[in-house]
Design a protein around this motif. Structure first.
Motif, PDB file in Angstrom:
ATOM      1  N   LEU A   1      -6.496   6.450   2.937  1.00  0.00           N
ATOM      2  CA  LEU A   1      -6.311   6.031   1.542  1.00  0.00           C
ATOM      3  C   LEU A   1      -7.258   6.802   0.633  1.00  0.00           C
ATOM      4  O   LEU A   1      -6.861   7.325  -0.407  1.00  0.00           O
ATOM      5  CB  LEU A   1      -6.585   4.529   1.387  1.00  0.00           C
ATOM      6  CG  LEU A   1      -5.601   3.585   2.061  1.00  0.00           C
ATOM      7  CD1 LEU A   1      -6.041   2.142   1.873  1.00  0.00           C
ATOM      8  CD2 LEU A   1      -4.228   3.779   1.449  1.00  0.00           C
ATOM      9  N   THR A  44       0.840  -1.204   0.000  1.00  0.00           N
ATOM     10  CA  THR A  44       0.000   0.000   0.000  1.00  0.00           C
ATOM     11  C   THR A  44       0.872   1.251   0.000  1.00  0.00           C
ATOM     12  O   THR A  44       0.568   2.245  -0.675  1.00  0.00           O
ATOM     13  CB  THR A  44      -0.918   0.020   1.247  1.00  0.00           C
ATOM     14  OG1 THR A  44      -1.498  -1.260   1.389  1.00  0.00           O
ATOM     15  CG2 THR A  44      -1.997   1.066   1.129  1.00  0.00           C
ATOM     16  N   TYR A  45       1.959   1.171   0.765  1.00  0.00           N
ATOM     17  CA  TYR A  45       2.884   2.305   0.837  1.00  0.00           C
ATOM     18  C   TYR A  45       3.432   2.630  -0.558  1.00  0.00           C
ATOM     19  O   TYR A  45       3.422   3.795  -0.988  1.00  0.00           O
ATOM     20  CB  TYR A  45       4.019   1.959   1.800  1.00  0.00           C
ATOM     21  CG  TYR A  45       5.115   2.992   1.879  1.00  0.00           C
ATOM     22  CD1 TYR A  45       4.845   4.304   2.240  1.00  0.00           C
ATOM     23  CD2 TYR A  45       6.444   2.648   1.609  1.00  0.00           C
ATOM     24  CE1 TYR A  45       5.864   5.248   2.326  1.00  0.00           C
ATOM     25  CE2 TYR A  45       7.471   3.582   1.694  1.00  0.00           C
ATOM     26  CZ  TYR A  45       7.164   4.880   2.050  1.00  0.00           C
ATOM     27  OH  TYR A  45       8.168   5.813   2.127  1.00  0.00           O
ATOM     28  N   VAL A  54       0.719   5.882   6.714  1.00  0.00           N
ATOM     29  CA  VAL A  54      -0.057   4.654   6.484  1.00  0.00           C
ATOM     30  C   VAL A  54       0.828   3.435   6.751  1.00  0.00           C
ATOM     31  O   VAL A  54       0.394   2.448   7.346  1.00  0.00           O
ATOM     32  CB  VAL A  54      -0.613   4.632   5.035  1.00  0.00           C
ATOM     33  CG1 VAL A  54      -1.188   3.267   4.683  1.00  0.00           C
ATOM     34  CG2 VAL A  54      -1.663   5.716   4.872  1.00  0.00           C
ATOM     35  N   LEU A  83      -3.220   0.428   7.931  1.00  0.00           N
ATOM     36  CA  LEU A  83      -4.111   0.834   6.841  1.00  0.00           C
ATOM     37  C   LEU A  83      -5.384   1.438   7.405  1.00  0.00           C
ATOM     38  O   LEU A  83      -6.112   0.785   8.143  1.00  0.00           O
ATOM     39  CB  LEU A  83      -4.456  -0.384   5.976  1.00  0.00           C
ATOM     40  CG  LEU A  83      -3.268  -1.109   5.357  1.00  0.00           C
ATOM     41  CD1 LEU A  83      -3.727  -2.354   4.624  1.00  0.00           C
ATOM     42  CD2 LEU A  83      -2.527  -0.207   4.406  1.00  0.00           C
ATOM     43  N   PRO A 121       1.805   8.758   2.916  1.00  0.00           N
ATOM     44  CA  PRO A 121       2.118   7.344   2.670  1.00  0.00           C
ATOM     45  C   PRO A 121       2.935   6.712   3.810  1.00  0.00           C
ATOM     46  O   PRO A 121       2.680   5.583   4.221  1.00  0.00           O
ATOM     47  CB  PRO A 121       2.931   7.383   1.376  1.00  0.00           C
ATOM     48  CG  PRO A 121       2.474   8.596   0.673  1.00  0.00           C
ATOM     49  CD  PRO A 121       2.149   9.585   1.739  1.00  0.00           C
ATOM     50  N   LEU A 126       0.877   4.239  -2.656  1.00  0.00           N
ATOM     51  CA  LEU A 126       0.667   5.642  -2.280  1.00  0.00           C
ATOM     52  C   LEU A 126       1.835   6.530  -2.736  1.00  0.00           C
ATOM     53  O   LEU A 126       1.644   7.714  -3.011  1.00  0.00           O
ATOM     54  CB  LEU A 126       0.463   5.774  -0.770  1.00  0.00           C
ATOM     55  CG  LEU A 126      -0.924   5.346  -0.280  1.00  0.00           C
ATOM     56  CD1 LEU A 126      -1.002   5.373   1.243  1.00  0.00           C
ATOM     57  CD2 LEU A 126      -2.020   6.233  -0.863  1.00  0.00           C
TER      58      LEU A 126
END
Lengths: 261, 270
Positions: free
Chosen positions: A231, A147-148, A221, A226, A218, A151
């Protein structure tokens, strides 16, 4: 598909051009390495006088700043040369050449010149990022890291959108750089953890001028887990600004008066 | 180069920069506000999170004053900053026209470099006045006529040093086709090592000892320290001597590079 094929041509031309200027190729690599070293030393010195900055300890700031290096390297490679030329093309009236092409002018002008001589810096920045993540004392987990990275990609697009949005006023101002110098002065906000900013400055940096969404959010997060609202916030602001910038671009093209406008 | 021509080039360059008024004021005001606010919030966070009132002898107010003066005096030191047209003249062949002029090319460029100081001077007066009116002057700051005079000398030396650093980097254009990256590289490193990013006393002791031998501190740290009174006259005099030696050394290097470069210059551009 047509756009992808066109972009591959851009890449081919850019690499062959970069190979013609070999010394500059190496200068660019060293330049960015110097930038990375300077930033790391800067934070190291700060952390000699405090153990926490904006709620982050040194290993966290290291990951954050390496995230910024990666975004900067991507921007320098993919967009920066094009952004440099935009005000010049507008002021000299050379934009005509791009406007008559049967492709989106924004696509053409934003991606035409791929800085192959900065490409190596993406590898260097990625290496630094891997080092920062591997030396991070706690387990972060694959999902969070994934996810990082997503982002950070969003941050790169946001960086580009804001950069071009600051250049578009050149259609009216006719100055040599538009508001480009102001943009560079403001990018320093994205090189600092967002939690050091307070009040309306912080709110502005997370919404209207979202420099803190580029690499600081980012990193949050990644460290804090999360959170769907974060997001949604990051992706939503980028999408909104992208749409706003496209409309601004169309409006600017209507004000374009060709030669020496 | 005679003084009249030098003054004319200086004045032309200053007027050229001020001609884009909206651009100039937007860049000045927003650039300063952005830089100052980042410094303000950064050090506010450090002082509050470390729980200290003094960091290596610096209070929060004194730190802010240091940065305000570094931002403003730094512009006087940097002048034209990139001196990009020396490199452009070399690799586009524009240098040729100066060869037939009855004046020194390098003196001409230095006059242009100094012309860039005028807008910076306007900004210094404006923003320093605003600072004095809006923010309290720290008790430890000792800005006196003598410290202003010493700082003016140091800023002059810093400006000459900066030009002497940038000119040989620009001269690399005799051999390379693009030297922009070298300028940026110098800016990054001199900002850190010269005290524009941090007061040099925040570095570890061993680092400070190394920095004492390098020329960068004469660009930002010395002029501002002497202005706010954290550097006394004796230390300033010693530092001025070291700075002058560095100026001579860098100038000799520049002369050597320039003279060698002239032999490879073809005048047709790259």
């Amino acid at each position: 598909m047509r756009y992808l094929r066109l972009y591959l041509y851009f890449l081919r031309f850019s690499f062959s051009r970069a190979m013609e200027f070999r010394l500059d190729f190496w200068f660019r690599i060293v330049m960015d390495v110097v930038f990375y070293v300077v930033q790391i030393i800067f934070f190291s010195v700060l952390y000699n006088h405090t153990s926490v900055l904006g709620g982050w300890e040194f290993p966290q700031v290291l990951v954050f700043i390496c995230g910024f290096f990666l975004i900067d390297a991507l921007h320098m490679t993919v967009f920066a040369n094009n952004m440099w030329w935009l005000p010049i093309l507008v002021n000299k009236g050379d934009l005509d050449y791009y406007l008559v092409r049967p492709v989106s002018s924004l696509f053409f002008l934003s991606l035409r010149d791929f800085a192959a001589n900065s490409f190596v810096n993406i590898l260097v920045a990625s290496g630094l990022m891997a080092w920062a993540l591997l030396s991070y004392p706690d387990a972060l987990g694959g999902l969070r890291i994934g996810t990082y990275l997503l982002l950070l990609l969003n941050g790169t697009i946001l960086y580009y959108v804001m950069h071009i949005a600051f250049l578009i006023p050149v259609f009216w101002l006719h100055s040599n750089r538009g508001l480009g110098d102001i943009f560079f002065a403001m990018t320093r906000y994205s090189e600092r953890p967002d939690r050091i900013f307070k009040g309306y400055v912080r709110r502005t940096l997370l919404t209207i001028l979202p420099f803190s969404l580029i690499s600081s959010l980012p990193a949050r997060v990644l460290f804090e887990g999360l959170k769907p609202e974060l997001l949604l916030h990051a992706l939503g602001v980028t999408a909104l600004l992208f749409v706003g910038m496209t409309l601004f671009w169309k409006r600017a093209l209507r004000a374009y008066a060709s030669a020496s406008s | 180069m005679n003084a009249r021509l030098f003054a004319l080039v200086f004045s032309l360059e200053a007027r050229k920069l001020m001609s884009y008024r909206v651009d100039f004021w937007l860049n000045s005001v927003i650039g300063f506000a952005a830089h100052f606010s980042i410094v303000y919030f950064l050090w506010q966070a450090i002082f509050s999170e470390s729980g200290s009132e003094l960091i290596r002898g610096w209070s929060f107010e004194m730190m802010l004053l240091y940065y305000v003066l570094v931002i403003l005096a730094g512009k006087l030191v940097r002048g034209a900053e990139h001196l990009g047209d020396i490199a452009t003249d070399i690799y586009e062949g524009g240098l040729t026209r100066y060869i037939i002029y009855p004046t020194s090319y390098l003196a001409f460029k230095y006059a242009q470099h100094l012309g860039n100081v005028v807008p910076a001077l306007v900004q210094l007066v404006l923003f320093a006045t605003l600072y004095v009116l809006l923010l309290p002057m720290p008790e430890e700051a000792a800005i006196t006529p003598a410290s202003i005079a010493m700082a003016a000398v140091s800023i002059g030396l810093g400006n000459l040093l900066f030009y002497s650093f940038m000119a040989p980097l620009q001269s690399v254009a005799y051999w390379a086709d693009n030297v922009w990256s070298l300028n940026v590289m110098f800016r990054f490193s001199s900002n850190l090592l010269g005290g524009a990013m941090l007061p040099l006393t925040l570095f570890p002791e061993w680092g400070q000892r190394v920095l004492d031998f390098l020329p960068f501190k004469h660009l930002y740290y010395v002029p501002v320290s002497v202005l706010i009174g954290t550097m006394g006259p004796a230390e300033w005099l010693r530092s001025l001597g070291v700075g002058l030696v560095w100026l001579l050394v860098i100038h000799l290097v520049f002369r050597a590079v320039w003279n060698r470069g002239k032999f490879v210059y073809t005048g047709v551009g790259i």
